[in-house]
Design a protein around this motif. Structure first.
Motif, PDB file in Angstrom:
ATOM      1  N   MET A 271       0.962  -1.334  -0.124  1.00 40.67           N
ATOM      2  CA  MET A 271       0.091  -0.141  -0.131  1.00 40.67           C
ATOM      3  C   MET A 271       0.826   1.081   0.082  1.00 40.67           C
ATOM      4  O   MET A 271       1.830   1.391   0.559  1.00 40.67           O
ATOM      5  CB  MET A 271      -1.079   0.114   1.089  1.00 40.67           C
ATOM      6  N   LEU A 272       0.565   2.217  -0.779  1.00 43.62           N
ATOM      7  CA  LEU A 272       1.432   3.566  -0.780  1.00 43.62           C
ATOM      8  C   LEU A 272       0.409   4.525  -0.440  1.00 43.62           C
ATOM      9  O   LEU A 272      -0.670   4.770  -0.929  1.00 43.62           O
ATOM     10  CB  LEU A 272       1.660   3.706  -2.559  1.00 43.62           C
ATOM     11  N   GLU A 273       0.888   5.375   0.570  1.00 44.00           N
ATOM     12  CA  GLU A 273       0.525   6.672   1.134  1.00 44.00           C
ATOM     13  C   GLU A 273       0.790   7.594   0.358  1.00 44.00           C
ATOM     14  O   GLU A 273       2.281   7.828   0.323  1.00 44.00           O
ATOM     15  CB  GLU A 273       0.712   6.578   2.528  1.00 44.00           C
ATOM     16  N   ILE A 274       0.235   8.631  -0.412  1.00 50.68           N
ATOM     17  CA  ILE A 274       0.509   9.429  -1.126  1.00 50.68           C
ATOM     18  C   ILE A 274      -0.013  10.878  -0.640  1.00 50.68           C
ATOM     19  O   ILE A 274      -1.146  11.013  -0.379  1.00 50.68           O
ATOM     20  CB  ILE A 274       0.151   9.402  -2.592  1.00 50.68           C
ATOM     21  N   GLU A 275       0.873  11.859  -0.636  1.00 52.21           N
ATOM     22  CA  GLU A 275       0.628  12.949   0.005  1.00 52.21           C
ATOM     23  C   GLU A 275       0.808  14.007  -1.054  1.00 52.21           C
ATOM     24  O   GLU A 275       2.390  14.036  -1.227  1.00 52.21           O
ATOM     25  CB  GLU A 275       1.027  13.492   1.450  1.00 52.21           C
ATOM     26  N   THR A 414      12.042  -0.850  -3.926  1.00 54.92           N
ATOM     27  CA  THR A 414      12.674  -0.023  -5.095  1.00 54.92           C
ATOM     28  C   THR A 414      11.064   0.465  -5.668  1.00 54.92           C
ATOM     29  O   THR A 414      10.546  -0.578  -6.071  1.00 54.92           O
ATOM     30  CB  THR A 414      13.570  -0.441  -6.219  1.00 54.92           C
ATOM     31  N   LEU A 415      10.974   1.720  -5.844  1.00 52.48           N
ATOM     32  CA  LEU A 415      10.020   2.606  -6.427  1.00 52.48           C
ATOM     33  C   LEU A 415      10.452   3.044  -7.729  1.00 52.48           C
ATOM     34  O   LEU A 415      11.216   3.753  -7.632  1.00 52.48           O
ATOM     35  CB  LEU A 415       9.312   3.403  -5.342  1.00 52.48           C
ATOM     36  N   PHE A 448      10.179   0.053   4.042  1.00 53.30           N
ATOM     37  CA  PHE A 448       8.988   0.127   4.468  1.00 53.30           C
ATOM     38  C   PHE A 448       8.537   0.883   5.651  1.00 53.30           C
ATOM     39  O   PHE A 448       9.217   0.902   6.433  1.00 53.30           O
ATOM     40  CB  PHE A 448       8.252  -1.168   4.591  1.00 53.30           C
ATOM     41  N   GLY A 449       7.728   2.065   5.262  1.00 56.24           N
ATOM     42  CA  GLY A 449       7.555   2.854   6.646  1.00 56.24           C
ATOM     43  C   GLY A 449       8.224   4.162   6.551  1.00 56.24           C
ATOM     44  O   GLY A 449       7.948   5.166   7.267  1.00 56.24           O
ATOM     45  N   GLU A 450       9.142   4.363   5.490  1.00 56.16           N
ATOM     46  CA  GLU A 450       9.996   5.316   5.600  1.00 56.16           C
ATOM     47  C   GLU A 450       9.133   6.400   4.251  1.00 56.16           C
ATOM     48  O   GLU A 450       8.569   5.977   3.411  1.00 56.16           O
ATOM     49  CB  GLU A 450      11.556   5.109   4.973  1.00 56.16           C
ATOM     50  N   TRP A 451       9.318   7.810   4.272  1.00 54.82           N
ATOM     51  CA  TRP A 451       8.949   8.610   3.632  1.00 54.82           C
ATOM     52  C   TRP A 451       9.888   8.925   2.217  1.00 54.82           C
ATOM     53  O   TRP A 451      11.019   9.316   2.546  1.00 54.82           O
ATOM     54  CB  TRP A 451       8.237   9.925   4.059  1.00 54.82           C
ATOM     55  N   ALA A 452       9.290   9.164   1.265  1.00 59.39           N
ATOM     56  CA  ALA A 452      10.144   9.327   0.057  1.00 59.39           C
ATOM     57  C   ALA A 452       9.751  10.958  -0.344  1.00 59.39           C
ATOM     58  O   ALA A 452       8.719  11.039  -0.981  1.00 59.39           O
ATOM     59  CB  ALA A 452      10.258   8.452  -1.238  1.00 59.39           C
ATOM     60  N   VAL A 453      10.568  11.902  -0.512  1.00 57.58           N
ATOM     61  CA  VAL A 453      10.211  13.146  -0.821  1.00 57.58           C
ATOM     62  C   VAL A 453      10.772  13.649  -2.122  1.00 57.58           C
ATOM     63  O   VAL A 453      11.927  13.413  -2.300  1.00 57.58           O
ATOM     64  CB  VAL A 453      10.605  14.296   0.377  1.00 57.58           C
ATOM     65  N   ILE A 454       9.793  13.927  -3.175  1.00 56.75           N
ATOM     66  CA  ILE A 454      10.087  14.057  -4.465  1.00 56.75           C
ATOM     67  C   ILE A 454       9.725  15.750  -4.706  1.00 56.75           C
ATOM     68  O   ILE A 454       8.377  16.041  -4.827  1.00 56.75           O
ATOM     69  CB  ILE A 454       9.229  13.337  -5.445  1.00 56.75           C
ATOM     70  N   ALA A 455      10.636  16.337  -5.032  1.00 57.73           N
ATOM     71  CA  ALA A 455      10.368  17.867  -5.242  1.00 57.73           C
ATOM     72  C   ALA A 455      10.942  18.119  -6.506  1.00 57.73           C
ATOM     73  O   ALA A 455      11.781  17.398  -7.308  1.00 57.73           O
ATOM     74  CB  ALA A 455      10.687  18.718  -4.137  1.00 57.73           C
ATOM     75  N   LEU A 496       5.884  15.817  -3.857  1.00 59.04           N
ATOM     76  CA  LEU A 496       5.233  14.455  -3.622  1.00 59.04           C
ATOM     77  C   LEU A 496       5.865  13.848  -2.451  1.00 59.04           C
ATOM     78  O   LEU A 496       7.153  13.637  -2.504  1.00 59.04           O
ATOM     79  CB  LEU A 496       5.386  14.023  -5.077  1.00 59.04           C
ATOM     80  N   LEU A 497       4.959  13.211  -1.650  1.00 63.00           N
ATOM     81  CA  LEU A 497       5.541  12.393  -0.610  1.00 63.00           C
ATOM     82  C   LEU A 497       4.733  11.014  -0.933  1.00 63.00           C
ATOM     83  O   LEU A 497       3.515  10.698  -0.923  1.00 63.00           O
ATOM     84  CB  LEU A 497       5.120  13.039   0.922  1.00 63.00           C
ATOM     85  N   ILE A 498       5.804  10.142  -0.731  1.00 62.69           N
ATOM     86  CA  ILE A 498       5.116   8.577  -1.006  1.00 62.69           C
ATOM     87  C   ILE A 498       5.801   7.881   0.344  1.00 62.69           C
ATOM     88  O   ILE A 498       6.895   7.790   0.532  1.00 62.69           O
ATOM     89  CB  ILE A 498       5.534   7.941  -2.253  1.00 62.69           C
ATOM     90  N   LYS A 499       4.920   7.117   0.972  1.00 66.37           N
ATOM     91  CA  LYS A 499       5.281   6.069   2.053  1.00 66.37           C
ATOM     92  C   LYS A 499       4.939   4.784   1.750  1.00 66.37           C
ATOM     93  O   LYS A 499       3.715   4.410   1.709  1.00 66.37           O
ATOM     94  CB  LYS A 499       4.808   6.555   3.708  1.00 66.37           C
ATOM     95  N   PRO A 500       5.576   3.623   1.654  1.00 63.00           N
ATOM     96  CA  PRO A 500       5.282   2.305   1.263  1.00 63.00           C
ATOM     97  C   PRO A 500       4.983   1.335   2.521  1.00 63.00           C
ATOM     98  O   PRO A 500       5.774   1.641   3.469  1.00 63.00           O
ATOM     99  CB  PRO A 500       6.187   1.602   0.345  1.00 63.00           C
TER     100      PRO A 500
END
Length: 527
Positions: A271-275, A414-415, A448-455, A496-500
């Motif tokens: 599951m991907l949490e997207i903000e 890997t995303l 898993f559980g870490e946020w990936a911040v994409i700017a 964009l913030l994604i947490k798997p």
């Protein structure tokens, strides 16, 4: 009806000969049955073995021989068991219910030899026939030999601490023979040749449901791989009912099914949490003076009943007289200064579920119709002709995200992220709007559980406008006071913030196991 008559005649002959069985010794009948089996007269051999078993009930091998040849005898006499097309010509009694008939015609799984698991140790000497009889007796099995079976010369067979299947396979390899399971305790032994494999080894058909997470395309790729690996006779995928059908010999179908079950193991679910945080700012500045850049010249004389139109004219500057009386319209002038600034922040949260290796898509925006083809122009002469209607394609405007998770165990992944931002530019080419497209591609690796911040999805536009009288608007210093100055600025940024999160465990080494199928030339069958 001809096949049914042949079956009835054969049964009548069988019962008539059974009554004469007491007059003939069982040994002579068994000898005649073996001779008929060697001559491939399976119906006669089946009847003679049955008569010998009736004459000597104390010898169970005679009845085992008869049961072994029953299927070949039915095929030779072309008699069909219940459930085939020939049964439609018979009139069933009313005492047979539909449930009983369905139960009688239900397909059954093929027989499989079963014996003590072991360990077993053998050190024997003899020809291949003697070895099979001795080892089968030790494993509590009854064996029947094919009519064409010729024993090999005397040999020594030695094996230590072997299981039931290992002992049978080692004996099959040493004697160039293979067993066909008639029941869980009875086996038919034949020479291991491609012809005998094709004639005697039972065929089976298996249908398996296709799991929902597996797409039809993936199932078809698996079908091609397994069919090429085992050279299966039939391996099909039903796309509508989501079924897999496998048909071939037992030695091929069973390992193919086991391999297919391992390959169809449920993949890990993620599951991907997207903000999505969007910041926009719009600023507009306007200052200077607005001077008239044009004035109407109006003829004010009443000569020839002239009626001047003074609509929209505020003030006139007149000059001349009589027929040359003209008026020059005067416009108003103003000094202005204005400023506006608009800031907006949008925060969007969403959750997307996907599988390992399967892309998850997310779209935020509109679907805009874009003209792809149409008819433009006029017809010479104004004639009415048929013109084809225009066609449209729908473009996804706004933010489009595509994320594909690739798991590395149950801790990391890997995303593969592809982010696009499409907007209308306000320009058009031949009636087709121009769409600005910005794309961002990255492949972060995280736990898993870490946020990936994409700017970095940034946009910015700035426009300056200068309006005034020719000459005065170009003066180095006075142009700011004698002209209209406008400055518009528009900027935006997307973060964009994604947490798997791991929902189900991926398959590990414990989920895969070895499948013992024997050698390529001598596969295992029936044990």
């Amino acid at each position: 009806m001809g096949y049914v008559c042949l079956a009835l005649i054969s049964l009548a002959s069988f019962f008539s000969q059974v009554q004469m069985a007491q007059a003939q010794p069982a040994g002579r009948l068994a000898q005649q049955a073996r001779q008929a089996e060697r001559n491939r007269q399976y119906t006669r051999a089946y009847l003679l073995y049955a008569q010998a078993a009736a004459a000597n009930p104390a010898d169970p091998k005679l009845w085992v021989h008869a049961q072994t040849l029953r299927r070949l005898a039915m095929e030779e006499s072309k008699w069909a068991p219940p459930g085939s097309d020939l049964v439609e010509d018979l009139e069933l009694e009313d005492t047979i219910g539909a449930d009983e008939l369905a139960e009688a015609t239900r397909p059954q799984p093929p027989a499989e030899l079963r014996g003590p698991p072991g360990p077993h140790s053998f050190d024997l000497t003899g020809d291949s026939r003697e070895l099979w009889e001795k080892i089968a007796s030790a494993l509590k099995l009854d064996v029947v030999f094919d009519g064409d079976y010729q024993p090999l010369p005397r040999m020594r067979f030695r094996i230590q601490d072997a299981g039931f299947g290992e002992a049978l396979y080692a004996l099959s390899t040493a004697t160039s023979s293979f067993p066909i399971a008639i029941s869980d305790r009875v086996a038919l032994i034949a020479r291991d040749t491609p012809q005998k494999r094709q004639e005697l080894e039972p065929h089976m058909t298996v249908t398996l449901p296709l799991p929902n997470p597996v797409t039809v395309q993936e199932a078809q790729e698996l079908a091609r791989a397994i069919q090429q690996a085992f050279e299966l006779q039939r391996f099909g995928v039903d796309n509508v009912r989501r079924l897999i059908l496998v048909r071939d010999r037992i030695s091929k179908v069973k390992p193919a099914i086991e391999l297919l079950k391992q390959l169809l193991h449920h993949r890990a679910e993620v599951m991907l949490e997207i903000e999505l945080l969007e910041y926009t700012e719009t600023a507009s500045t306007s200052y200077g003076s607005s001077l008239p850049t044009r004035s109407p010249l109006i003829w004010l004389s009443s000569l020839w009943n002239n009626k001047p139109d003074l609509t929209g004219v505020g003030a006139l500057l007149g000059f001349g007289s009589g027929s040359t009386f003209f008026g020059l319209g005067l416009g108003g002038a103003e000094i202005f200064a204005s400023f506006s600034n608009i800031q907006a922040r949008n925060l969007l949260k969403a959750e997307v579920r996907s599988l390992d290796g399967q892309a998850a898509t997310f779209h935020l925006g509109d679907r805009y119709p874009v003209l792809s083809s149409g008819y433009f122009g006029s017809v010479p002469g104004g004639q009415d002709v048929f013109t084809p209607p225009p066609t449209f394609n729908f473009e996804d405007l706004g933010f489009v995200l595509k994320a594909t998770p690739r798991l590395h165990g149950d801790e990391e992944l890997t995303l593969e992220i592809e982010a696009e931002f499409k907007v209308l530019t306000g320009e058009a080419l031949n009636g087709i709007p121009v769409i600005a497209n910005r794309k961002f591609v990255t492949r972060p690796r995280l736990r898993f559980g870490e946020w990936a911040v994409i700017a970095g999805l940034f946009r910015g536009t700035e426009a300056k406008t200068l309006t005034g009288l020719v000459g005065l608007a170009q003066l180095p210093v006075l142009r700011h006071a004698l002209s209209q100055n406008t400055r518009d600025r528009d900027r935006g940024e997307l973060i964009l913030l994604i947490k798997p999160l791991l929902l189900s465990e991926p398959p590990g080494p414990a989920d895969s196991y070895a499948i013992w199928i024997g050698s390529e030339g001598r596969p295992r069958a029936g044990f």
